[in-house]
Design an enzyme around this catalytic site. Structure first.
Site, PDB file in Angstrom:
ATOM      1  CG  HIS A  42      -7.252  -5.707   8.701  1.00  0.00           C
ATOM      2  ND1 HIS A  42      -7.733  -6.028   7.433  1.00  0.00           N
ATOM      3  CD2 HIS A  42      -6.982  -4.452   8.024  1.00  0.00           C
ATOM      4  CE1 HIS A  42      -7.046  -5.496   6.531  1.00  0.00           C
ATOM      5  NE2 HIS A  42      -7.032  -4.886   6.910  1.00  0.00           N
TER       6      HIS A  42
ATOM      7  CB  SER B  98      -3.750  -7.249   6.628  1.00  0.00           C
ATOM      8  OG  SER B  98      -2.659  -8.768   6.874  1.00  0.00           O
ATOM      9  CB  THR B  99      -2.484  -6.103   1.844  1.00  0.00           C
ATOM     10  OG1 THR B  99      -3.261  -5.200   1.357  1.00  0.00           O
ATOM     11  CG2 THR B  99      -1.111  -6.292   0.317  1.00  0.00           C
ATOM     12  N   GLY B 100      -0.598  -7.165   4.007  1.00  0.00           N
ATOM     13  CA  GLY B 100       0.531  -7.843   4.101  1.00  0.00           C
ATOM     14  C   GLY B 100      -0.178  -9.720   4.226  1.00  0.00           C
TER      15      GLY B 100
ATOM     16  N   PRO C 133      -7.602   0.467  -3.877  1.00  0.00           N
ATOM     17  CG  PRO C 133      -8.432  -0.028  -4.915  1.00  0.00           C
ATOM     18  CD  PRO C 133      -7.918  -1.000  -3.454  1.00  0.00           C
ATOM     19  CB  SER C 134      -9.596   2.756   0.205  1.00  0.00           C
ATOM     20  OG  SER C 134      -7.976   2.730   0.996  1.00  0.00           O
TER      21      SER C 134
ATOM     22  CG  ASN D 296      -2.178  -0.873   1.008  1.00  0.00           C
ATOM     23  OD1 ASN D 296      -2.548  -1.088  -0.297  1.00  0.00           O
ATOM     24  ND2 ASN D 296      -2.221  -1.824   2.047  1.00  0.00           N
TER      25      ASN D 296
END
Length: 318
Positions: free
Chosen positions: A290, A242-244, A157-158, A134
């Protein structure tokens, strides 16, 4: 024999489900042992992920796994369907650009305050492949701690909506931010929900307009569904992982050895010293979205088994 005994003692004192103060104590006890990769355990974990998720085939939406004319189901808006037309199909790579265990050593860099003053930049830069989450800042102010090398950077995208007005007006500020990561590929969850699609596709148009060499990839929604299901079975109960955690899961299939930096879910480091939420600010996430402590418990458990290595202290090189 003494080393094996010490390792056994360390693992004995480490348990997955513990209170925060106990976790800190047991994590510090585990640090007595020098971490070594357990190839057998790591390969077993890879095979488990291969059966449930298969990142080498399904991490990205590709022309191979999503042919022209596909009615692609969204990850969250399950009633929504995106029809893959010729224009969108041409945006996808022909096949996954990365294959199983292509990279020997990978670094997945989270944005946690645990990275601040870590002096881990050089170690991160030494990895064969580096994932970042991000659009984190990697300016000169931070490089000694976080490094600069980036091979894939995700974009929520946010961020595009809030910071760059959905790319509907001036687009150069967004393009300029991406140039910090040089030739890193940009990865977006375009098919997470219907709101994400247009703004994610716009990123590809922007980079093409500026004749950028950076590739744009989109997570395959079924891969994200499968990864979420897997971690739910491991006790990670959240509205969204989470993205992580998604990147770590992918790295465990794509890399021989995985190192995590900047992953920590508590307001104090293991020594009990208060730290900021991110290495660059102290802005807290939306509560209840999360399940970061649960994710960290799983990472530390995998560290104890030699599947991956979690870095929470100061790196020896500087």
């Amino acid at each position: 024999h003494r080393a094996q005994t010490l390792t056994s003692v360390c693992l004995f004192f480490f348990f997955l489900r513990v209170k925060q103060t106990e976790l800190f104590d047991r994590w510090k006890s585990l640090q007595i042992c020098k971490w070594e990769m357990n190839v057998t355990a790591a390969n077993l974990f890879k095979s488990t992920l291969s059966r449930c998720c298969n990142a080498p085939a399904f991490l990205f939406t590709t022309q191979k796994n999503t042919p022209l004319g596909t009615k692609l189901k969204y990850e969250v808006d399950t009633s929504g369907i995106f029809h893959i037309n010729q224009e969108i199909f041409r945006m996808f790579p022909k096949d996954m650009p990365y294959y199983r265990s292509q990279f020997k050593k990978c670094a997945v860099v989270g944005n946690g305050g645990i990275l601040k003053n870590s002096r881990c930049g050089r170690e991160i830069n030494s990895a064969d492949f580096v994932f970042r989450c991000n659009l984190p800042p990697i300016s000169e102010k931070y490089t000694v701690d976080v490094g600069v090398k980036t091979d894939v950077v995700t974009v929520n995208p946010s961020i595009i909506t809030e910071r760059f007005h959905k790319l509907e007006k001036w687009r150069k500020p967004f393009y300029d931010v991406l140039q910090v990561y040089e030739n890193a590929s940009v990865l977006l969850p375009a098919f997470y929900n219907t709101r994400n699609t247009d703004v994610s596709i716009r990123v590809k148009y922007v980079l093409d307009d500026f004749e950028s060499q950076q590739a744009v990839y989109y997570f395959h929604p079924q891969y994200l569904i499968n990864v979420s299901r897997y971690w739910l079975g491991q006790g990670v109960r959240a509205k969204r992982i989470s993205t992580g955690l998604i990147l770590v899961t992918a790295a465990l299939e794509l890399c021989e050895e995985v190192h995590l930096f900047g992953f920590w879910a508590f307001p104090m480091n293991p020594s009990g010293i208060f730290i900021t939420h991110h290495y660059y600010d102290n802005v807290k996430p939306r509560p209840g979205f999360h399940a970061m402590p649960s994710e960290i418990f799983n990472f530390l458990h995998m560290h104890s088994k030699g599947i991956l290595r979690v870095h929470t202290g100061t790196c020896s090189c500087c």
